[in-house]
Design a protein around this motif. Structure first.
Motif, PDB file in Angstrom:
ATOM      1  N   LYS A 152      12.290  50.540 -65.277  1.00  0.00           N
ATOM      2  CA  LYS A 152      10.908  51.241 -66.031  1.00  0.00           C
ATOM      3  C   LYS A 152       9.658  50.468 -65.446  1.00  0.00           C
ATOM      4  O   LYS A 152       9.645  49.427 -64.798  1.00  0.00           O
ATOM      5  CB  LYS A 152      11.126  50.484 -67.382  1.00  0.00           C
ATOM      6  N   ASP A 153       8.757  51.469 -65.209  1.00  0.00           N
ATOM      7  CA  ASP A 153       7.772  51.097 -64.728  1.00  0.00           C
ATOM      8  C   ASP A 153       7.098  50.196 -65.540  1.00  0.00           C
ATOM      9  O   ASP A 153       7.395  49.411 -66.754  1.00  0.00           O
ATOM     10  CB  ASP A 153       6.519  52.255 -64.494  1.00  0.00           C
ATOM     11  N   VAL A 154       6.145  49.457 -64.994  1.00  0.00           N
ATOM     12  CA  VAL A 154       5.614  47.860 -65.131  1.00  0.00           C
ATOM     13  C   VAL A 154       4.231  48.050 -65.964  1.00  0.00           C
ATOM     14  O   VAL A 154       3.295  48.856 -65.438  1.00  0.00           O
ATOM     15  CB  VAL A 154       5.385  47.094 -63.998  1.00  0.00           C
ATOM     16  N   ILE A 155       4.008  47.416 -66.826  1.00  0.00           N
ATOM     17  CA  ILE A 155       2.883  47.045 -67.463  1.00  0.00           C
ATOM     18  C   ILE A 155       1.816  45.661 -66.800  1.00  0.00           C
ATOM     19  O   ILE A 155       2.508  44.712 -66.951  1.00  0.00           O
ATOM     20  CB  ILE A 155       2.684  46.697 -69.078  1.00  0.00           C
ATOM     21  N   ILE A 156       0.651  46.020 -66.289  1.00  0.00           N
ATOM     22  CA  ILE A 156       0.103  44.860 -65.565  1.00  0.00           C
ATOM     23  C   ILE A 156      -1.215  44.293 -66.402  1.00  0.00           C
ATOM     24  O   ILE A 156      -2.041  45.391 -66.741  1.00  0.00           O
ATOM     25  CB  ILE A 156      -0.279  45.230 -64.099  1.00  0.00           C
ATOM     26  N   LEU A 157      -1.380  43.170 -66.809  1.00  0.00           N
ATOM     27  CA  LEU A 157      -2.355  42.665 -67.440  1.00  0.00           C
ATOM     28  C   LEU A 157      -3.208  41.601 -66.499  1.00  0.00           C
ATOM     29  O   LEU A 157      -2.502  40.699 -66.058  1.00  0.00           O
ATOM     30  CB  LEU A 157      -1.801  42.022 -68.763  1.00  0.00           C
ATOM     31  N   LEU A 158      -4.513  42.006 -66.515  1.00  0.00           N
ATOM     32  CA  LEU A 158      -5.478  40.996 -65.554  1.00  0.00           C
ATOM     33  C   LEU A 158      -6.635  40.477 -66.462  1.00  0.00           C
ATOM     34  O   LEU A 158      -7.473  41.403 -67.093  1.00  0.00           O
ATOM     35  CB  LEU A 158      -5.814  41.624 -64.391  1.00  0.00           C
ATOM     36  N   ASP A 159      -6.538  39.156 -66.776  1.00  0.00           N
ATOM     37  CA  ASP A 159      -7.563  38.609 -67.770  1.00  0.00           C
ATOM     38  C   ASP A 159      -8.689  38.008 -67.042  1.00  0.00           C
ATOM     39  O   ASP A 159      -8.453  37.227 -66.386  1.00  0.00           O
ATOM     40  CB  ASP A 159      -6.870  37.682 -68.851  1.00  0.00           C
ATOM     41  N   GLU A 160      -9.765  38.182 -67.407  1.00  0.00           N
ATOM     42  CA  GLU A 160     -10.905  37.585 -66.885  1.00  0.00           C
ATOM     43  C   GLU A 160     -11.074  37.571 -65.204  1.00  0.00           C
ATOM     44  O   GLU A 160     -11.137  36.646 -64.578  1.00  0.00           O
ATOM     45  CB  GLU A 160     -10.874  35.892 -67.146  1.00  0.00           C
ATOM     46  N   TYR A 161     -10.986  38.877 -64.911  1.00  0.00           N
ATOM     47  CA  TYR A 161     -11.013  39.543 -63.435  1.00  0.00           C
ATOM     48  C   TYR A 161     -12.251  38.928 -62.656  1.00  0.00           C
ATOM     49  O   TYR A 161     -12.349  38.778 -61.464  1.00  0.00           O
ATOM     50  CB  TYR A 161     -10.945  40.893 -63.310  1.00  0.00           C
ATOM     51  N   ASP A 162     -13.483  38.820 -63.387  1.00  0.00           N
ATOM     52  CA  ASP A 162     -14.517  38.550 -62.797  1.00  0.00           C
ATOM     53  C   ASP A 162     -15.059  37.089 -62.818  1.00  0.00           C
ATOM     54  O   ASP A 162     -16.067  36.834 -62.134  1.00  0.00           O
ATOM     55  CB  ASP A 162     -15.600  39.454 -63.496  1.00  0.00           C
ATOM     56  N   THR A 163     -14.168  36.221 -63.080  1.00  0.00           N
ATOM     57  CA  THR A 163     -14.704  34.915 -63.120  1.00  0.00           C
ATOM     58  C   THR A 163     -14.883  34.319 -61.804  1.00  0.00           C
ATOM     59  O   THR A 163     -15.878  33.747 -61.368  1.00  0.00           O
ATOM     60  CB  THR A 163     -13.799  33.762 -63.902  1.00  0.00           C
ATOM     61  N   LEU A 194      -4.401  46.909 -67.659  1.00  0.00           N
ATOM     62  CA  LEU A 194      -5.344  46.408 -68.477  1.00  0.00           C
ATOM     63  C   LEU A 194      -6.147  45.391 -67.849  1.00  0.00           C
ATOM     64  O   LEU A 194      -5.538  44.317 -67.513  1.00  0.00           O
ATOM     65  CB  LEU A 194      -5.027  46.445 -69.985  1.00  0.00           C
ATOM     66  N   ILE A 195      -7.532  45.278 -67.677  1.00  0.00           N
ATOM     67  CA  ILE A 195      -8.198  44.336 -67.000  1.00  0.00           C
ATOM     68  C   ILE A 195      -9.478  43.986 -67.997  1.00  0.00           C
ATOM     69  O   ILE A 195      -9.975  44.931 -68.676  1.00  0.00           O
ATOM     70  CB  ILE A 195      -8.925  44.828 -65.860  1.00  0.00           C
ATOM     71  N   THR A 196      -9.583  42.891 -68.144  1.00  0.00           N
ATOM     72  CA  THR A 196     -10.796  42.281 -68.967  1.00  0.00           C
ATOM     73  C   THR A 196     -11.482  41.324 -68.209  1.00  0.00           C
ATOM     74  O   THR A 196     -11.255  40.656 -67.243  1.00  0.00           O
ATOM     75  CB  THR A 196     -10.424  41.538 -70.242  1.00  0.00           C
ATOM     76  N   GLY A 197     -12.956  41.450 -68.716  1.00  0.00           N
ATOM     77  CA  GLY A 197     -13.754  40.535 -68.069  1.00  0.00           C
ATOM     78  C   GLY A 197     -15.148  40.533 -68.878  1.00  0.00           C
ATOM     79  O   GLY A 197     -15.202  41.296 -70.179  1.00  0.00           O
ATOM     80  N   ILE A 198     -16.003  39.766 -68.319  1.00  0.00           N
ATOM     81  CA  ILE A 198     -17.386  39.688 -68.990  1.00  0.00           C
ATOM     82  C   ILE A 198     -18.280  40.918 -68.682  1.00  0.00           C
ATOM     83  O   ILE A 198     -18.867  41.600 -69.375  1.00  0.00           O
ATOM     84  CB  ILE A 198     -17.988  38.550 -68.652  1.00  0.00           C
ATOM     85  N   THR A 199     -18.322  41.318 -67.091  1.00  0.00           N
ATOM     86  CA  THR A 199     -19.248  42.127 -66.674  1.00  0.00           C
ATOM     87  C   THR A 199     -18.344  43.251 -66.028  1.00  0.00           C
ATOM     88  O   THR A 199     -17.204  43.161 -65.641  1.00  0.00           O
ATOM     89  CB  THR A 199     -19.997  41.412 -65.529  1.00  0.00           C
ATOM     90  N   ARG A 200     -19.038  44.257 -65.745  1.00  0.00           N
ATOM     91  CA  ARG A 200     -18.467  45.515 -65.153  1.00  0.00           C
ATOM     92  C   ARG A 200     -19.263  45.603 -63.797  1.00  0.00           C
ATOM     93  O   ARG A 200     -20.256  45.993 -63.238  1.00  0.00           O
ATOM     94  CB  ARG A 200     -19.047  46.739 -65.500  1.00  0.00           C
ATOM     95  N   ILE A 201     -18.459  44.862 -62.678  1.00  0.00           N
ATOM     96  CA  ILE A 201     -18.954  44.586 -61.297  1.00  0.00           C
ATOM     97  C   ILE A 201     -18.739  46.057 -60.667  1.00  0.00           C
ATOM     98  O   ILE A 201     -18.027  47.008 -60.942  1.00  0.00           O
ATOM     99  CB  ILE A 201     -18.167  43.697 -60.720  1.00  0.00           C
TER     100      ILE A 201
END
Length: 571
Positions: free
Chosen positions: A176-187, A223-230
């Motif tokens: 089964k294909d994978v779910i990838i979560l990346l938190d606070e990418y822009d720190t 899904l990627i989260t962060g504070i800014t849209r670089i």
């Protein structure tokens, strides 16, 4: 919810639920994200807005590691979600996907080598968690050798493909294909800009992000989260499948942060219902898309946990370094706008929510974009101008808590070893003690001048003006409530630099201050510069506004501040 313990800082969803801690149901985000259907989504929200907790919630819901853990979601909205046939369709999804969860929240380093090392630590942690993949014959001998080689400190050329490879291994194992979560990418990106290794960091992370989210055939959702849209060109080049959700987007508007209805219910449950209007004044004001009256979760949880004690909880948490740098070292126009914001006023600006870090030194709109993304500013109004319908935003400080943050930030510019000198200068000014004003002002200028002119391309002529506007902000904060302070305003036939108008007009003197920088082609000495400052005050009739307000001429103090480098002469 009444009586539940507030567990500040807990970012694991399973622990929050198992411990029966204070929690406001945000599981509707699972349904919204899943049904929206984007392959890769980037959601930006201010710090302490529940990003990590929501990512942990997604992991607990989808990951095979939590198979059979439907108990974590019983009683929450997602568990009661019914399909068209009446079946609880989301219950069947729980625990059925391989999930890779990475967090860059702690990737804070003063140099690029340390940043890379910390990122490899996080990658090595993911590999260590999934060593079951080494069992049996799933992986070839070479793949097992590669797997075992992924450790903290691996070479740059290896890093970019590590998550891509892990997705491959997990997809084969689970079918089964994978779910990838990346938190606070822009720190790490913000730290890189502050510490001066931005370009090197971008080059390193671009390869990792593109391999993970762009050229990865094994990804089902990301899904990627962060504070800014670089800016996409910086690190997400050619990532055409990226759906970007910022603070002005309508999607997921209530998934992060608390709505007013949720806050008021929580206050009632905690026996603090009488504090609703106070809480609204202090902590309300965040706006996501068209949804207003969003509250910061950290502040609300802290307020309830402290049994109704008001404090700037969110602003006292870490993470203000970039904001402080942008304003302190920013152009005079940025500091002038901050004057208006601290008075409770708003301003209009065009801005691009896509943050281009290389522009932060010279573009005021880039700074406002950053502060909006970080939650320090809110959108009061949005209108479109011209044939191209360019957006013009009306922005203001978000709430009282944020105002206190900026006031404390400005005080910090004159803190430490020069705080005493700054306070003594204010006292000397109000006592009209010119000798003491000169003594203390020169101490302040000598020690703090450079902190206002470190941006790239700042000329010697610009530096005093940057210091001056920062100094005026300091006076605004220091004398708040006692004086109304304005700068660069029309009066008489010209513009004065700064005016102090007392709130007690019958008791205190008013002040006009003119700042001038020594010019060798115009003046022979600093005394000449000071004389020209006074001549301008008189010629332009700067006292006209004060006289019109009823101040007698003898109660109007006029001072010139003449600068030559870090030397100041006051008279």
């Amino acid at each position: 919810m009444g009586g539940k313990v507030v567990n500040l800082g807990e970012q694991r969803f399973d622990r929050m639920i198992e411990g029966d801690k204070f929690y406001i149901d945000k599981t509707g985000f699972i349904r919204e994200w899943w049904e929206f259907g984007s392959t890769v989504t980037l959601i930006t929200r201010p710090r302490r807005f529940g990003k990590t907790l929501n990512m942990s919630m997604l992991e607990c819901f989808f990951s095979t590691k939590y198979a059979g853990r439907g108990d974590l979601f019983e009683g929450l909205s997602i568990w009661e979600e019914e399909g068209t046939t009446g079946a609880h369709k989301y219950r069947e999804l729980q625990g059925t996907f391989p999930v890779i969860f990475l967090s860059f929240a702690n990737i804070k380093a003063k140099n690029c080598a340390d940043m890379k090392y910390k990122i490899t630590e996080e990658i090595a942690r993911v590999y260590e968690q999934n060593t079951y993949l080494l069992e049996g014959e799933l992986l070839s001998a070479n793949e097992k050798k590669y797997y075992k080689s992924i450790k903290t400190g691996i070479e740059d050329c290896v890093v970019s493909g590590t998550i891509h490879s892990m997705a491959n291994f997990m997809q084969r194992y689970y079918g089964k294909d994978v779910i990838i979560l990346l938190d606070e990418y822009d720190t790490p990106m913000q730290e890189a800009w502050l510490s001066g290794y931005w370009d090197e960091a971008v080059s390193f992370l671009r390869g990792l992000f593109n391999s993970t989210f762009k050229t990865n055939p094994y990804i089902h959702r990301g899904l990627i989260t962060g504070i800014t849209r670089i800016s996409k060109e910086s690190i997400f080049s050619d990532l055409n499948n990226l759906d970007v959700i910022t603070t002005t987007s309508d999607e997921y508007a209530t998934a992060f942060g608390f709505t007013e209805e949720e806050v008021f219910q929580a206050l009632d449950d905690a026996g603090l219902g009488s504090e609703k209007q106070g809480v609204k004044k202090w902590y309300d004001g965040f706006t996501f898309g068209e949804h207003t009256d969003i509250y910061n979760p950290w502040s609300i949880a802290s307020f309830i946990g402290k049994k109704g004690k008001y404090n700037p909880y969110w602003s006292n948490t870490s993470g203000n370094g970039l904001t402080n740098s942008l304003i302190q070292k920013g152009a005079p126009s940025i500091k002038q706008t901050m004057e208006e914001l601290l008075k409770g006023n708003s301003f209009e600006t065009m801005l691009d929510e896509q943050i281009i870090f290389s522009q932060l030194d010279g573009s005021a709109s880039a700074v406002w974009s950053m502060l909006l993304a970080a939650g320090y500013l809110k959108v009061q109004n949005l209108r479109y101008v011209g044939e191209q319908k360019r957006p013009v935003y009306t922005l203001a400080l978000t709430n009282m808590e944020v105002r206190m943050l900026f006031e404390d930030m400005v005080k910090g510019w004159f803190g430490g070893s020069i705080e005493s000198a700054y306070n003594d200068f204010i006292k000397a000014l109000l006592k009209n003690d010119v000798d003491a004003m000169n003594e203390f002002m020169n101490k302040i200028a000598l020690q703090s001048f450079s902190s206002f002119d470190m941006a790239q391309g700042v000329s010697d002529d610009d530096a005093p003006e940057r210091f001056y506007h920062g100094f005026v902000l300091g006076m605004m904060v220091q004398l708040s409530g006692k004086y109304e302070i304005t700068s660069n305003r029309e009066s008489g036939f010209g513009r004065y630099d700064v005016m102090l108008k007392p709130t007690d007009a019958g008791k205190d003197c008013a002040y006009i201050i003119e700042f001038k920088v020594y010019k060798s082609y115009r003046e022979k000495t600093l005394e000449d510069t000071l004389a020209n400052a006074h001549a301008q005050i008189e010629e332009k009739q700067y006292e006209a506004e004060l006289i019109a307000d009823g101040f007698a001429p003898e109660r109007i103090r006029k001072y010139g501040f003449a600068f030559q480098g870090k030397t100041c002469l006051i008279g």
